[in-house]
Write a protein that holds these residues in place. Structure first.
Motif, PDB file in Angstrom:
ATOM      1  N   ILE A 185     -13.237  -1.107  -2.013  1.00 11.06           N
ATOM      2  CA  ILE A 185     -12.688   0.249  -2.086  1.00 11.06           C
ATOM      3  C   ILE A 185     -13.506   1.112  -3.060  1.00 11.06           C
ATOM      4  O   ILE A 185     -13.813   2.272  -2.770  1.00 11.06           O
ATOM      5  CB  ILE A 185     -11.188   0.204  -2.490  1.00 11.06           C
ATOM      6  CG1 ILE A 185     -10.364  -0.348  -1.327  1.00 11.06           C
ATOM      7  CG2 ILE A 185     -10.674   1.555  -2.948  1.00 11.06           C
ATOM      8  CD1 ILE A 185     -10.344   0.501  -0.067  1.00 11.06           C
ATOM      9  N   LEU A 186     -13.885   0.535  -4.194  1.00 11.09           N
ATOM     10  CA  LEU A 186     -14.660   1.319  -5.167  1.00 11.09           C
ATOM     11  C   LEU A 186     -15.992   1.769  -4.550  1.00 11.09           C
ATOM     12  O   LEU A 186     -16.454   2.886  -4.776  1.00 11.09           O
ATOM     13  CB  LEU A 186     -14.894   0.514  -6.444  1.00 11.09           C
ATOM     14  CG  LEU A 186     -13.640   0.331  -7.311  1.00 11.09           C
ATOM     15  CD1 LEU A 186     -13.917  -0.617  -8.477  1.00 11.09           C
ATOM     16  CD2 LEU A 186     -13.128   1.674  -7.844  1.00 11.09           C
ATOM     17  N   TRP A 216      -3.684  11.494   9.919  1.00  7.28           N
ATOM     18  CA  TRP A 216      -3.518  10.693   8.711  1.00  7.28           C
ATOM     19  C   TRP A 216      -2.844  11.452   7.568  1.00  7.28           C
ATOM     20  O   TRP A 216      -2.111  10.864   6.777  1.00  7.28           O
ATOM     21  CB  TRP A 216      -4.866  10.102   8.267  1.00  7.28           C
ATOM     22  CG  TRP A 216      -5.075   8.786   8.946  1.00  7.28           C
ATOM     23  CD1 TRP A 216      -5.801   8.544  10.070  1.00  7.28           C
ATOM     24  CD2 TRP A 216      -4.465   7.548   8.586  1.00  7.28           C
ATOM     25  NE1 TRP A 216      -5.694   7.231  10.427  1.00  7.28           N
ATOM     26  CE2 TRP A 216      -4.885   6.589   9.535  1.00  7.28           C
ATOM     27  CE3 TRP A 216      -3.606   7.140   7.557  1.00  7.28           C
ATOM     28  CZ2 TRP A 216      -4.479   5.264   9.487  1.00  7.28           C
ATOM     29  CZ3 TRP A 216      -3.213   5.815   7.507  1.00  7.28           C
ATOM     30  CH2 TRP A 216      -3.646   4.894   8.463  1.00  7.28           C
ATOM     31  N   VAL A 217      -3.092  12.753   7.472  1.00  5.08           N
ATOM     32  CA  VAL A 217      -2.437  13.531   6.403  1.00  5.08           C
ATOM     33  C   VAL A 217      -0.942  13.596   6.699  1.00  5.08           C
ATOM     34  O   VAL A 217      -0.088  13.337   5.838  1.00  5.08           O
ATOM     35  CB  VAL A 217      -3.032  14.952   6.317  1.00  5.08           C
ATOM     36  CG1 VAL A 217      -2.218  15.811   5.358  1.00  5.08           C
ATOM     37  CG2 VAL A 217      -4.479  14.871   5.862  1.00  5.08           C
ATOM     38  N   ASP A 218      -0.651  13.910   7.946  1.00  5.89           N
ATOM     39  CA  ASP A 218       0.736  13.944   8.414  1.00  5.89           C
ATOM     40  C   ASP A 218       1.413  12.590   8.132  1.00  5.89           C
ATOM     41  O   ASP A 218       2.509  12.528   7.549  1.00  5.89           O
ATOM     42  CB  ASP A 218       0.649  14.270   9.921  1.00  5.89           C
ATOM     43  CG  ASP A 218       1.914  14.046  10.701  1.00  5.89           C
ATOM     44  OD1 ASP A 218       2.981  13.981  10.094  1.00  5.89           O
ATOM     45  OD2 ASP A 218       1.819  13.948  11.943  1.00  5.89           O
ATOM     46  N   GLN A 256       3.263  -0.415  -2.121  1.00  2.00           N
ATOM     47  CA  GLN A 256       3.081   0.105  -0.777  1.00  2.00           C
ATOM     48  C   GLN A 256       2.357  -0.982   0.027  1.00  2.00           C
ATOM     49  O   GLN A 256       1.251  -1.388  -0.341  1.00  2.00           O
ATOM     50  CB  GLN A 256       2.268   1.391  -0.813  1.00  2.00           C
ATOM     51  CG  GLN A 256       2.959   2.468  -1.661  1.00  2.00           C
ATOM     52  CD  GLN A 256       2.547   3.878  -1.249  1.00  2.00           C
ATOM     53  OE1 GLN A 256       1.728   4.489  -1.892  1.00  2.00           O
ATOM     54  NE2 GLN A 256       3.137   4.380  -0.163  1.00  2.00           N
ATOM     55  N   PHE A 257       2.992  -1.444   1.081  1.00  5.94           N
ATOM     56  CA  PHE A 257       2.427  -2.528   1.887  1.00  5.94           C
ATOM     57  C   PHE A 257       1.679  -1.957   3.087  1.00  5.94           C
ATOM     58  O   PHE A 257       2.250  -1.170   3.852  1.00  5.94           O
ATOM     59  CB  PHE A 257       3.540  -3.470   2.362  1.00  5.94           C
ATOM     60  CG  PHE A 257       4.146  -4.241   1.238  1.00  5.94           C
ATOM     61  CD1 PHE A 257       3.612  -5.462   0.846  1.00  5.94           C
ATOM     62  CD2 PHE A 257       5.232  -3.737   0.531  1.00  5.94           C
ATOM     63  CE1 PHE A 257       4.150  -6.177  -0.211  1.00  5.94           C
ATOM     64  CE2 PHE A 257       5.784  -4.438  -0.534  1.00  5.94           C
ATOM     65  CZ  PHE A 257       5.243  -5.660  -0.897  1.00  5.94           C
ATOM     66  N   VAL A 258       0.405  -2.364   3.213  1.00  4.84           N
ATOM     67  CA  VAL A 258      -0.424  -1.881   4.323  1.00  4.84           C
ATOM     68  C   VAL A 258      -1.357  -3.004   4.783  1.00  4.84           C
ATOM     69  O   VAL A 258      -1.668  -3.911   4.012  1.00  4.84           O
ATOM     70  CB  VAL A 258      -1.303  -0.673   3.912  1.00  4.84           C
ATOM     71  CG1 VAL A 258      -0.463   0.490   3.479  1.00  4.84           C
ATOM     72  CG2 VAL A 258      -2.296  -1.051   2.820  1.00  4.84           C
ATOM     73  N   LEU A 296      -6.289   0.143   4.486  1.00  2.00           N
ATOM     74  CA  LEU A 296      -6.273   0.267   3.023  1.00  2.00           C
ATOM     75  C   LEU A 296      -7.104   1.470   2.575  1.00  2.00           C
ATOM     76  O   LEU A 296      -6.732   2.188   1.656  1.00  2.00           O
ATOM     77  CB  LEU A 296      -6.798  -1.027   2.387  1.00  2.00           C
ATOM     78  CG  LEU A 296      -6.878  -1.017   0.862  1.00  2.00           C
ATOM     79  CD1 LEU A 296      -5.485  -0.878   0.240  1.00  2.00           C
ATOM     80  CD2 LEU A 296      -7.558  -2.273   0.331  1.00  2.00           C
ATOM     81  N   ARG A 297      -8.248   1.716   3.242  1.00  3.23           N
ATOM     82  CA  ARG A 297      -9.138   2.800   2.810  1.00  3.23           C
ATOM     83  C   ARG A 297      -8.418   4.170   2.795  1.00  3.23           C
ATOM     84  O   ARG A 297      -8.646   4.970   1.910  1.00  3.23           O
ATOM     85  CB  ARG A 297     -10.367   2.865   3.700  1.00  3.23           C
ATOM     86  CG  ARG A 297     -10.009   3.029   5.178  1.00  3.23           C
ATOM     87  CD  ARG A 297     -11.167   3.537   5.991  1.00  3.23           C
ATOM     88  NE  ARG A 297     -12.232   2.561   6.119  1.00  3.23           N
ATOM     89  CZ  ARG A 297     -13.502   2.902   6.322  1.00  3.23           C
ATOM     90  NH1 ARG A 297     -13.850   4.163   6.385  1.00  3.23           N
ATOM     91  NH2 ARG A 297     -14.419   1.981   6.479  1.00  3.23           N
ATOM     92  N   PHE A 298      -7.538   4.389   3.774  1.00  8.03           N
ATOM     93  CA  PHE A 298      -6.803   5.661   3.806  1.00  8.03           C
ATOM     94  C   PHE A 298      -5.837   5.749   2.619  1.00  8.03           C
ATOM     95  O   PHE A 298      -5.647   6.794   2.030  1.00  8.03           O
ATOM     96  CB  PHE A 298      -5.998   5.797   5.102  1.00  8.03           C
ATOM     97  CG  PHE A 298      -6.848   5.773   6.347  1.00  8.03           C
ATOM     98  CD1 PHE A 298      -7.484   6.932   6.775  1.00  8.03           C
ATOM     99  CD2 PHE A 298      -7.013   4.613   7.081  1.00  8.03           C
ATOM    100  CE1 PHE A 298      -8.277   6.917   7.920  1.00  8.03           C
ATOM    101  CE2 PHE A 298      -7.798   4.592   8.224  1.00  8.03           C
ATOM    102  CZ  PHE A 298      -8.437   5.745   8.643  1.00  8.03           C
ATOM    103  N   HIS A 299      -5.235   4.594   2.329  1.00 10.23           N
ATOM    104  CA  HIS A 299      -4.237   4.560   1.250  1.00 10.23           C
ATOM    105  C   HIS A 299      -4.860   4.535  -0.137  1.00 10.23           C
ATOM    106  O   HIS A 299      -4.200   4.842  -1.118  1.00 10.23           O
ATOM    107  CB  HIS A 299      -3.322   3.341   1.430  1.00 10.23           C
ATOM    108  CG  HIS A 299      -2.356   3.510   2.566  1.00 10.23           C
ATOM    109  ND1 HIS A 299      -2.713   3.300   3.865  1.00 10.23           N
ATOM    110  CD2 HIS A 299      -1.059   3.917   2.589  1.00 10.23           C
ATOM    111  CE1 HIS A 299      -1.674   3.538   4.655  1.00 10.23           C
ATOM    112  NE2 HIS A 299      -0.665   3.921   3.897  1.00 10.23           N
TER     113      HIS A 299
END
Ligand code: MSP
Length: 471
Positions: A189-190, A225-227, A252-254, A259-262
C-alpha cells in the motif's frame, strides 16, 4: 463500556452471493460478537453497492428495469447474511434516497480538494477504475482480474487531490494510527500510495447513467467508488447527524482486491472531511475453489446456499472461520469441508459433549458453576484480528479435554467406587470444556449456547448428537 463501529465491504449486486462474499460478514461478526462479549456496544454496518455500469448492463441484458433488478439481488444478500447468523445493526443500499442525498452533501464538503480536468488514458470496466501507464505495461494491456483488454478513454472528470493528503496518509499508516492488517499488505500500500496520482471521481453522464449525479453539474455522475465508500458514513447519518460516538471505526473488513481503495481514496476523503481515519483496515484473502480463483467460465463457483444446505449455518461458520486463513488465500473443496465436519465438529466437539454429559448424568454429578475468565493468549489473538488462529487455539482446548477424559478414565473411577476422585475429574473436565465453550461463542454462537445449556447444574445429555456424522 466502549462504543464500537465495525464495517463490511458492500458487494455489487450484479449477481447472487457466492462463498467469497461470506468472508467480510463472518469476520466482522466474530469481531462484533467478541466486542459484545467484552461488554461493549457495537454498531455493525452491512449493505449493497448498487450503482455503476456493470449493474446497469446486467439488468439491461436480462431485460429487467434496473431498480427492480437491484431490489431482487439486494434481497438475496440480505437473506444470505441472515442465513449466516450475522448480527449486523445497520443496512445501507447505495440506491437509498437518504444515502444519495448524503453523498451529494459530502461532495459539497470535499469541494476545496476537487478540480475538473481532462483524462486521457486507460480504464478497466471490470474494476471500474482508471489504469496507470505503468500498470498497463505490467499487465500487457489486459486486466488480470477480468481478462479484458483495458479501454482507451478520453473524457472530462472531476479529480480528488490525493496529493493534498499523501503525507498524512503515509504517517497514519507508518505510525500505526491506521493499522493495515496483515503487515505484509502495508508495504504494498505504501508503494501504491507513493505512485498514486490524483483520482478521477466522476464520469460523464454519457458514460455512466446509473449513479449519483454530481451536485451542480448535470453532465457528471459520481464515480461508483466515491459513492460506495461513503456508505460507511451515510449509514450513521453523516453529515447531518453527529457520528462521534461511533466514528472512527474500530475495524473495516475488506478483501485484499479492494484494499487499495480503502487505504488510499477512503482516507483522502476522510481527511478532506476533517474526520479521523479508521483504526484498522483488515484485509482478508480470497476463497479459492479447488486451488483456483472462482469464475463462471471455469465453472468452479461454489454456491453458498448449497454449502449451507449440506450441514447448516454452524458448520459453514466453522469451516470459513477456521480453515480459511483470515489474511491469506485459502482453498475450499467439498472434500475438505466434509472432513472438517465429520472429524472435527462431529468427532472432536460433538462426541465430547455427548460423552461428558452422559458420564455426568449417569453418575448423578451436579456441576457447581464457576466464573470463567478468558485466557490471555485468546484475548491477544482476538485483539490482533488473528481469528483463524484464535479458533485453532480454542480447538486445541477442545482436544485437550478429550485427552484429559481419556487420561482420567472416569468410567474406571466409577466402577471402582472412587467417588471423590470421579467428582473431581468430572468437575475439572467440565470446567475446561466450558472455558473452551465461552471462547467458541463468537465463532459458533448457536453451538456455544446449546453446550452452555447442557452443562447447567443438572446435566442433561443431548437427545441427538450436536453434529450427526455423515460418514
Ligand atoms: N462493491 C465493491 C466494494 C465496495 S466497499 C465500499 C466490491 N464488491 S464485490 O462484490 O466485488 O466484493 C465484495 C467483497 O467480497 C469484497 O471484500 C471482496 O474482496 C470480497 N470477495 C469477493 N470475492 C471473494 C472471494 N473469492 N474470496 C473472498 N472474498 C471475496 O468490491
Amino acid at each position: 463500556m466502549e462504543k464500537i463501529y465495525i464495517t463490511t465491504a458492500i458487494p455489487y449486486v450484479n449477481g447472487a452471493p457466492h462463498v467469497g462474499h461470506a468472508m467480510d460478514y463472518l469476520l466482522a461478526d466474530v469481531c462484533s460478537r467478541y466486542q459484545k462479549m467484552l461488554g461493549n456496544e457495537v454498531r455493525f454496518q452491512a449493505g449493497t453497492d448498487e450503482h455503476g455500469n456493470k449493474i446497469f448492463q446486467k439488468a439491461k441484458e436480462l431485460n429487467i428495469p434496473t431498480k427492480e433488478y437491484v431490489d431482487q439481488n439486494a434481497n438475496k444478500f440480505k437473506d444470505f447474511i441472515k442465513k449466516l447468523n450475522v448480527e449486523y445493526t445497520d443496512f445501507v443500499r447505495t440506491t437509498d434516497e437518504a444515502h444519495e442525498k448524503r453523498v451529494q452533501e459530502i461532495w459539497e464538503k470535499l469541494k476545496d480538494h476537487i478540480y475538473l480536468s481532462k483524462y486521457e488514458g486507460w480504464y478497466c470496466s471490470g474494476c471500474e477504475r482508471f489504469i496507470t501507464e505503468k500498470e498497463y505495461e505490467e499487465n500487457h494491456g489486459v486486466c488480470p482480474d477480468h481478462q479484458k483488454p483495458y479501454e482507451r478513454l478520453e473524457e472530462e472528470n472531476y479529480y480528488l487531490k490525493i496529493s493534498d493528503f499523501k503525507a498524512d496518509i503515509r504517517d497514519a499508516i507508518v505510525s500505526g494510527k491506521m493499522l493495515i492488517l496483515p503487515d505484509f499488505r502495508e508495504k504494498e500500500i505504501l508503494k501504491l500510495l507513493d505512485e498514486s496520482p490524483d483520482v478521477s471521481i466522476s464520469r460523464p453522464r454519457a458514460q455512466l447513467t446509473w449513479g449519483v449525479p454530481v451536485p451542480g453539474d448535470d453532465n457528471q455522475v459520481m464515480y461508483v467508488w466515491v459513492d460506495a465508500l461513503c456508505n460507511y458514513l451515510t449509514v450513521l447519518g453523516y453529515p447531518e447527524q453527529d457520528i462521534a460516538d461511533f466514528w472512527p471505526a474500530l475495524a473495516q473488513f475488506v478483501g485484499k482486491d479492494i484494499l487499495r481503495f480503502h487505504a488510499i481514496i477512503w482516507p483522502a476523503i476522510l481527511l478532506a472531511l476533517g474526520l479521523e481515519l479508521p483504526k484498522t483496515l483488515v484485509s482478508h484473502g480470497m476463497v479459492l475453489s479447488n486451488g483456483q480463483k472462482m469464475s463462471k467460465s471455469i465453472g468452479n463457483v461454489v454456491d453458498p446456499l448449497e454449502v449451507l444446505e449440506k450441514h447448516g449455518t454452524e458448520a459453514f461458520r466453522y469451516f470459513f472461520l477456521r480453515h480459511i486463513d483470515t489474511f491469506s488465500d485459502s482453498d475450499f473443496t467439498w472434500e475438505k469441508y466434509e472432513n472438517a465436519y465429520n472429524n472435527e465438529l462431529a468427532n472432536d466437539l460433538g462426541n465430547l459433549v455427548q460423552r461428558l454429559a452422559t458420564l455426568a448424568y449417569k453418575n448423578n454429578f451436579v456441576y457447581e458453576k464457576a466464573e470463567i475468565s478468558l485466557p490471555d493468549e485468546y484475548r491477544d489473538l482476538m485483539k490482533e484480528f488473528k481469528f483463524n488462529l484464535a479458533f485453532d487455539f480454542v480447538w486445541g482446548k477442545v482436544q485437550d479435554v478429550n485427552k484429559q477424559i481419556d487420561d482420567d478414565a472416569p468410567w474406571s473411577l466409577a466402577k471402582n467406587g472412587e467417588t471423590k476422585k470421579l467428582n473431581e475429574a468430572l468437575n475439572s473436565e467440565i470446567s475446561n470444556l466450558l472455558i473452551a465453550n465461552k471462547m467458541l461463542e463468537p465463532f459458533l454462537p448457536e453451538t456455544s449456547a446449546k453446550i452452555a445449556q447442557i452443562f447447567t447444574n443438572q446435566i442433561d445429555p443431548p437427545k441427538e448428537p450436536l453434529f450427526p456424522k455423515t460418514k
